[in-house]
Scaffold this motif. Structure first.
Motif: not given
Length: 362
Positions: A115-125
């Motif tokens: 099951v994917p657990v994906v991090d969304l970083p604050l600086g993501a475009t």
């Protein structure tokens, strides 16, 4: 265009793409079962694993209290799922109506994936979040192709945002749109793509560093408070377990393997029981009366409370939802949906508990 490739005009020589790098061995993750305390956070994450329809989890509290550790531990705990081989959106082969355009167009083969657990970083475009033109393939092979973003990777899994209250407004707007529709739409650079993007949104942060936009706050199904433990024995045990894991992560993971397997089996069994777990009309009436007493806007409060209580009953192998389940889940389901009352400075949790006493009795 279905999302995979479209020929560009010729004119550049084709170059062989370098082979992909070898996949590094998976690092040991702190066991979910070994987390000390933080019962409300652990329960909320487990219930979201049982029923993703609850709507995700927001964990707000002190720094250094293990919020990120708990989310990453859940990722290692989750049972694997079936997906279409080679699909960038890991479509569910058991749901033909929900397949992406590419999977509908050809033969599919089912495989087992994590099951994917994906991090969304604050600086993501924005391009990194929603996806964009694959420039490497365009230059090397003359192919106009879509490179899926973080939302595509998170489909059917979890999207985790640390310090979610510091997320940029335009990224928040993207998340709100996708969370409402369950679909990501990309219209740019000659690409027109629609792909499924249904995920459990998990956010964490320290409220002292900034407030969350009300629109995003309302999108979280459950909101939990994470506090630094004040009990001496609990603090000592946290330090001992964390220190032992940092020195021997594989050994600690192996030592807790039986507990992790048992908890994973509970999740699988609860998912199987979920549809058969009864929700009496009396429970729905209790949830509605509580929300009326608290003055919550809309009906999302009742829906979330009922879904969370049903998932809790399924996890505990109970035949149906009772008032006890509603009592346990009401603070997490409702505390972040209260209107601010200048004449009532009681904290949100206290207000919910006070309303439960009025509606349910002491």
């Amino acid at each position: 265009m279905d999302g995979f490739a479209e020929r560009l005009p010729k004119g550049r020589p084709r170059r062989a793409r370098p082979p992909p790098p070898a996949t590094p061995p998976a690092r040991a993750v702190f066991p979910f079962s070994a987390i000390v305390g933080q019962d409300e956070l652990r329960d909320a994450l487990l219930l979201s694993a049982v029923d993703p329809g609850i709507g995700g989890v927001l964990a707000l509290g002190d720094r250094g209290t293990g919020k990120s550790t708990a989310v990453r531990a859940l990722a290692a705990l989750l049972p694997p799922m079936m997906a279409v081989a080679g699909c960038p959106y890991h479509c569910d082969p058991a749901r033909p109506a929900a397949l992406c355009a590419a999977c509908r167009a050809g033969a599919i083969r089912a495989v087992t994936v994590a099951v994917p657990v994906v991090d969304l970083p604050l600086g993501a475009t924005e391009d990194r979040v929603v996806g964009a033109l694959d420039i490497e393939r365009a230059l090397a092979s003359g192919v106009k192709a879509f490179e899926p973003g973080l939302l595509a990777r998170a489909h059917r899994g979890f999207l985790y945002v640390d310090e979610v209250n510091l997320l940029e407004d335009h990224i928040v707007d993207l998340l709100l749109d996708v969370a409402a529709s369950g679909e990501n739409v990309v219209e740019r650079e000659g690409i027109s793509i629609r792909h499924p993007a249904r995920f459990v949104l998990v956010g964490s942060g320290n409220p002292e560093e900034g407030d969350l936009r009300p629109q995003l706050l309302d999108r979280f199904g459950l909101a939990v408070e994470v506090r630094t433990p004040t009990d001496l024995r609990a603090r000592v045990e946290v330090v001992k377990r964390r220190d032992a894991f940092d020195r021997d992560p594989e050994g600690i993971a192996a030592a807790w393997g039986a507990e992790e397997a048992a908890l994973r089996a509970r999740i699988v069994a609860a998912r199987a029981r979920l549809e058969g777990t009864a929700v009496p009309d009396a429970a729905i009436e209790d949830a509605a009366r509580l929300c009326i007493a608290l003055g919550t806007d809309g009906l999302r409060g009742e829906l979330t409370l009922i879904r969370a209580a049903r998932a809790l009953a399924a996890l505990e192998a109970e035949p149906g939802v009772t008032r006890a389940h509603l009592r346990r889940m009401a603070p997490a389901a409702l505390r972040h949906r209260l209107r601010r009352n200048a004449l009532d400075e009681a904290v949100a949790t206290t207000r919910v508990e006070r309303a439960m006493e009025e509606v349910f009795g002491a």
